[in-house]
Design a protein around this motif. Structure first.
Motif, PDB file in Angstrom:
ATOM      1  N   GLU A 410       6.201   3.058  -8.687  1.00 22.86           N
ATOM      2  CA  GLU A 410       5.924   2.827  -7.149  1.00 22.86           C
ATOM      3  C   GLU A 410       5.218   1.728  -6.903  1.00 22.86           C
ATOM      4  O   GLU A 410       3.833   1.545  -7.817  1.00 22.86           O
ATOM      5  CB  GLU A 410       5.809   4.203  -6.061  1.00 22.86           C
ATOM      6  N   VAL A 412       2.135   0.461  -5.202  1.00 22.62           N
ATOM      7  CA  VAL A 412       0.702   0.895  -4.806  1.00 22.62           C
ATOM      8  C   VAL A 412      -0.065  -0.474  -4.769  1.00 22.62           C
ATOM      9  O   VAL A 412      -0.176  -0.820  -5.246  1.00 22.62           O
ATOM     10  CB  VAL A 412      -0.309   1.797  -5.208  1.00 22.62           C
ATOM     11  N   PHE A 413      -0.979   0.017  -3.400  1.00 21.22           N
ATOM     12  CA  PHE A 413      -2.464  -1.502  -3.155  1.00 21.22           C
ATOM     13  C   PHE A 413      -3.477  -1.072  -3.483  1.00 21.22           C
ATOM     14  O   PHE A 413      -4.336  -2.109  -2.694  1.00 21.22           O
ATOM     15  CB  PHE A 413      -1.901  -1.927  -1.578  1.00 21.22           C
ATOM     16  N   ASP A 414      -3.728   0.155  -3.707  1.00 20.19           N
ATOM     17  CA  ASP A 414      -5.452   0.223  -3.979  1.00 20.19           C
ATOM     18  C   ASP A 414      -5.079   0.769  -4.696  1.00 20.19           C
ATOM     19  O   ASP A 414      -5.056   1.576  -5.683  1.00 20.19           O
ATOM     20  CB  ASP A 414      -5.488   1.252  -2.447  1.00 20.19           C
ATOM     21  N   GLU A 417      -5.883   4.931  -4.432  1.00 22.36           N
ATOM     22  CA  GLU A 417      -4.539   5.408  -4.566  1.00 22.36           C
ATOM     23  C   GLU A 417      -3.324   5.285  -6.489  1.00 22.36           C
ATOM     24  O   GLU A 417      -3.035   6.263  -6.272  1.00 22.36           O
ATOM     25  CB  GLU A 417      -3.942   4.816  -4.090  1.00 22.36           C
ATOM     26  N   VAL A 428       3.216   4.215 -11.032  1.00 24.47           N
ATOM     27  CA  VAL A 428       2.581   3.666 -10.789  1.00 24.47           C
ATOM     28  C   VAL A 428       2.283   1.701 -10.942  1.00 24.47           C
ATOM     29  O   VAL A 428       2.702   2.062 -12.393  1.00 24.47           O
ATOM     30  CB  VAL A 428       1.419   4.254  -9.677  1.00 24.47           C
ATOM     31  N   PRO A 482      -2.417  -5.480   2.067  1.00 26.76           N
ATOM     32  CA  PRO A 482      -3.074  -4.095   1.169  1.00 26.76           C
ATOM     33  C   PRO A 482      -3.755  -2.982   2.433  1.00 26.76           C
ATOM     34  O   PRO A 482      -3.194  -1.963   2.378  1.00 26.76           O
ATOM     35  CB  PRO A 482      -4.449  -4.484   0.243  1.00 26.76           C
ATOM     36  N   ALA A 485      -0.064  -2.179   3.108  1.00 30.07           N
ATOM     37  CA  ALA A 485       0.474  -1.265   1.960  1.00 30.07           C
ATOM     38  C   ALA A 485       2.274  -1.784   2.159  1.00 30.07           C
ATOM     39  O   ALA A 485       2.760  -1.057   1.955  1.00 30.07           O
ATOM     40  CB  ALA A 485       0.709   0.391   2.392  1.00 30.07           C
ATOM     41  N   ARG A 486       2.201  -2.995   1.381  1.00 33.14           N
ATOM     42  CA  ARG A 486       3.471  -3.938   1.515  1.00 33.14           C
ATOM     43  C   ARG A 486       3.311  -5.244   0.844  1.00 33.14           C
ATOM     44  O   ARG A 486       2.369  -5.195   1.109  1.00 33.14           O
ATOM     45  CB  ARG A 486       4.646  -3.729   2.976  1.00 33.14           C
ATOM     46  N   LYS A 495       7.693  -1.545   0.333  1.00 33.16           N
ATOM     47  CA  LYS A 495       6.756  -0.757   0.430  1.00 33.16           C
ATOM     48  C   LYS A 495       5.919  -0.459   0.540  1.00 33.16           C
ATOM     49  O   LYS A 495       6.913   0.430  -1.005  1.00 33.16           O
ATOM     50  CB  LYS A 495       7.172   0.191   2.101  1.00 33.16           C
ATOM     51  N   ARG A 496       4.874   0.514  -0.025  1.00 33.57           N
ATOM     52  CA  ARG A 496       4.157   1.558  -0.457  1.00 33.57           C
ATOM     53  C   ARG A 496       5.202   2.681  -0.509  1.00 33.57           C
ATOM     54  O   ARG A 496       6.125   3.204   0.106  1.00 33.57           O
ATOM     55  CB  ARG A 496       2.786   2.107  -0.124  1.00 33.57           C
ATOM     56  N   GLY A 497       5.319   3.156  -1.987  1.00 32.69           N
ATOM     57  CA  GLY A 497       5.907   3.949  -2.912  1.00 32.69           C
ATOM     58  C   GLY A 497       7.528   3.747  -3.120  1.00 32.69           C
ATOM     59  O   GLY A 497       8.114   4.714  -4.074  1.00 32.69           O
TER      60      GLY A 497
END
Length: 556
Positions: A410, A412-414, A417, A428, A482, A485-486, A495-497
């Motif tokens: 997945e 993720v941008f952080d 997380e 991730v 960030p 989140a995309r 997008k995130r996920g």
């Protein structure tokens, strides 16, 4: 200016001033064109400016009067060979201006097509072809490339204007636009150049030519070229040659086209001609992805079957002549085939092993040459999970392959997380504009790392390699957001996920979960290693804690 006997080398049907042995002077592209001309293959006439001039130009910013006179003489010779005149309104000679270093750097440097067009010469192209759409399509392409490469405006402002026109016409392809729209785009593109650079587009063909030559020399020092050389161990001192070649047109209609072919499948090594082609197109359409190309096997039907048969014959001859798999660029104009480039084909590690062994079996190379043809990094690919070479994938972008292998997870941008999700057992991919030491825990938690910026010595690259973790850095065309989140890539938003795959072996960023395969040591690998064992002087011991480890070690 460097002290050499000559600066410019001509080539044409059946003869050339140079040969394949002159790569350091002619660059790979020029040497390939010269060699194909000497072999009597259908090559459009042209000339090559020595790569020795490149570094001198970068240092001084000047090209000598002697060089300009020599180019003028070779341009006259090219006019005679082509039966056309540069800048002539009735029968204009148009040329391509392309780079070419001694070591192949695919897609890194610059190309300008259809040079020599202006409001007068386009009339000659129109009258000679009786095809207004072809004439103004060629003109539009030329101004677009010139604005990108010479005026350094990038592709975006021109692509946006082109997309606006296609939306208004409700068409998806450039080739569906009528001539009047293409003519209007020429004016709009010139307006973009005037507005952003404060100077008009050069109408005089000689000014166009020298502007393009200087831009190709400058391209040697662009960031992407410098990074590519670092990744591949290419010396900065080589410089690039400049190739000026009479245009042949793949965009004249359905009996014309362009393509790229490989004499063998460079994904797995199978001995079969493969590649892509497009009808009614020019070369940039195939490599840019602006249109979806067709598999080259589809040429072997209907009106293109004769072209395919000749291409197959030439491909076989080139592979036997160079004793290696070739990457070929070609154009066919109204059913006549022209060869534009031949070079050693890039290949995956598994393909490199199979090809080396089979070339020995076919008597083209020796066992010693086969061993030397497979570098350590190709063998390294065999021991990492990799994207199935036969899988159909959607490539979002491509960056620098900082650490090999492939991983899916997945986005993720952080970093926090990434760590939290990994603790829950989720896989991730950490996506960042660039990483810093504060992201270290996220890198540890992630299956792979993807950054929009950075080079092979950036933080993400160094840390990931040290951990044996898949990583792609400096992915061009990706805009990471960030806070939102995309990220955006070539018109898509991830997008995130959402699941993506990072291919650290090739630098590809792939949408979705690509099929991954574990390396298998097949018969070709075993045979290559048996030849190596016969020649090695160093013995290797392994530390195996389990029967499985011992069995794997013996396989290697």
């Amino acid at each position: 200016m460097p002290s050499v006997e000559r600066f410019v080398y001509s080539f044409g049907p059946g003869r050339a001033d140079g040969s394949a042995a002159m790569r350091d002077i002619l660059g790979g592209k020029g040497a390939g064109l010269a060699e194909m001309a000497n072999l009597g293959l259908p090559v459009p006439p042209g000339f090559t400016l020595s790569a020795k001039l490149c570094l001198a130009y970068i240092e001084t910013g000047d090209l000598s009067h002697a060089l300009r006179e020599e180019v003028a003489r070779h341009l006259k010779q090219l006019e005679r060979a082509a039966g056309k005149k540069f800048g002539d309104r009735r029968n204009p000679l148009l040329v391509s201006v392309r780079s070419g270093a001694a070591v192949s750097m695919p897609g890194m440097m610059e190309t300008i097509l259809n040079l020599g067009l202006n409001d007068d010469t386009v009339q000659g192209l129109l009258e000679g072809s009786k095809n207004p759409r072809f004439a103004y399509d060629s003109y539009r392409r030329f101004v677009q490339m010139y604005g990108d490469v010479v005026f350094e405006l990038g592709k975006e402002p021109f692509a946006e204007a082109l997309d606006d026109v296609k939306r208004r016409r409700r068409v998806e392809r450039d080739i569906d636009l009528p001539p009047e729209d293409l003519e209007a785009l020429v004016r709009e593109f010139k307006g973009i150049i005037q507005a952003r650079r404060g100077i008009p587009f050069p109408e005089e063909p000689q000014r166009q030519l020298w502007g393009a030559i200087e831009a190709v020399f400058r391209s040697w020092n662009t960031r992407r070229d410098v990074d590519y050389r670092k990744v591949n161990g290419i010396p900065d001192t080589l410089g690039t040659a400049v190739n000026v070649v009479a245009m042949v047109y793949g965009n004249m209609g359905d009996d014309s086209g362009t393509g790229v072919a490989f004499t063998r499948d460079c994904r797995g090594g199978e001995n079969v001609l493969n590649g892509d082609f497009l009808v009614n197109a020019q070369g940039e359409d195939v490599v840019s992805g602006a249109r979806t190309p067709q598999p080259i096997a589809k040429m072997n039907r209907g009106r293109l079957a004769k072209v395919f048969k000749e291409l197959t014959r030439i491909a076989t001859r080139l592979e036997q002549h160079f004793r290696d798999v070739q990457d070929i660029e070609f154009t066919f104009e109204r059913g006549k085939l022209y060869m534009l480039q031949t070079r050693r084909a890039q290949r995956t590690g598994p393909a490199a092993v199979r090809i080396a062994v089979e070339l020995v079996e076919q008597g083209l190379i020796t066992q010693d040459e086969a061993i030397q043809r497979v570098p350590p990094q190709d063998l390294d690919q065999l021991f990492h999970p990799m994207v199935d070479p036969k899988a159909n994938v959607t490539v979002l972008a491509k960056g620098l392959p900082a650490s090999p292998g492939a991983a899916t997870g997945e986005a993720v941008f952080d970093a926090d997380e990434a760590e939290a999700l990994a603790k829950k057992g989720r896989k991730v991919i950490l996506v960042r504009p660039e990483t810093s030491p504060e992201d270290f825990h996220g890198i540890v938690a992630a299956q792979a790392v993807l950054t929009a910026r950075g080079g092979m010595t950036s933080h993400a690259a160094v840390v990931a390699r040290g951990m044996g973790k898949t990583c792609v850095v400096g992915a061009q065309g990706i805009e990471v957001d960030p806070p939102g989140a995309r990220f955006r890539a070539n018109g898509r938003v991830v997008k995130r996920g959402q699941t993506i795959t990072v291919d650290g072996t090739t630098g590809r960023v792939i949408l979705g979960a690509a099929k991954l395969v574990q390396p298998r040591m097949g018969a070709h690998y075993a045979k290559l290693m048996s030849w190596t064992d016969q020649r090695r002087r160093l013995r290797v011991r392994t530390n195996a804690d389990t029967p499985a480890d011992a069995r794997r070690a013996r396989e290697f």
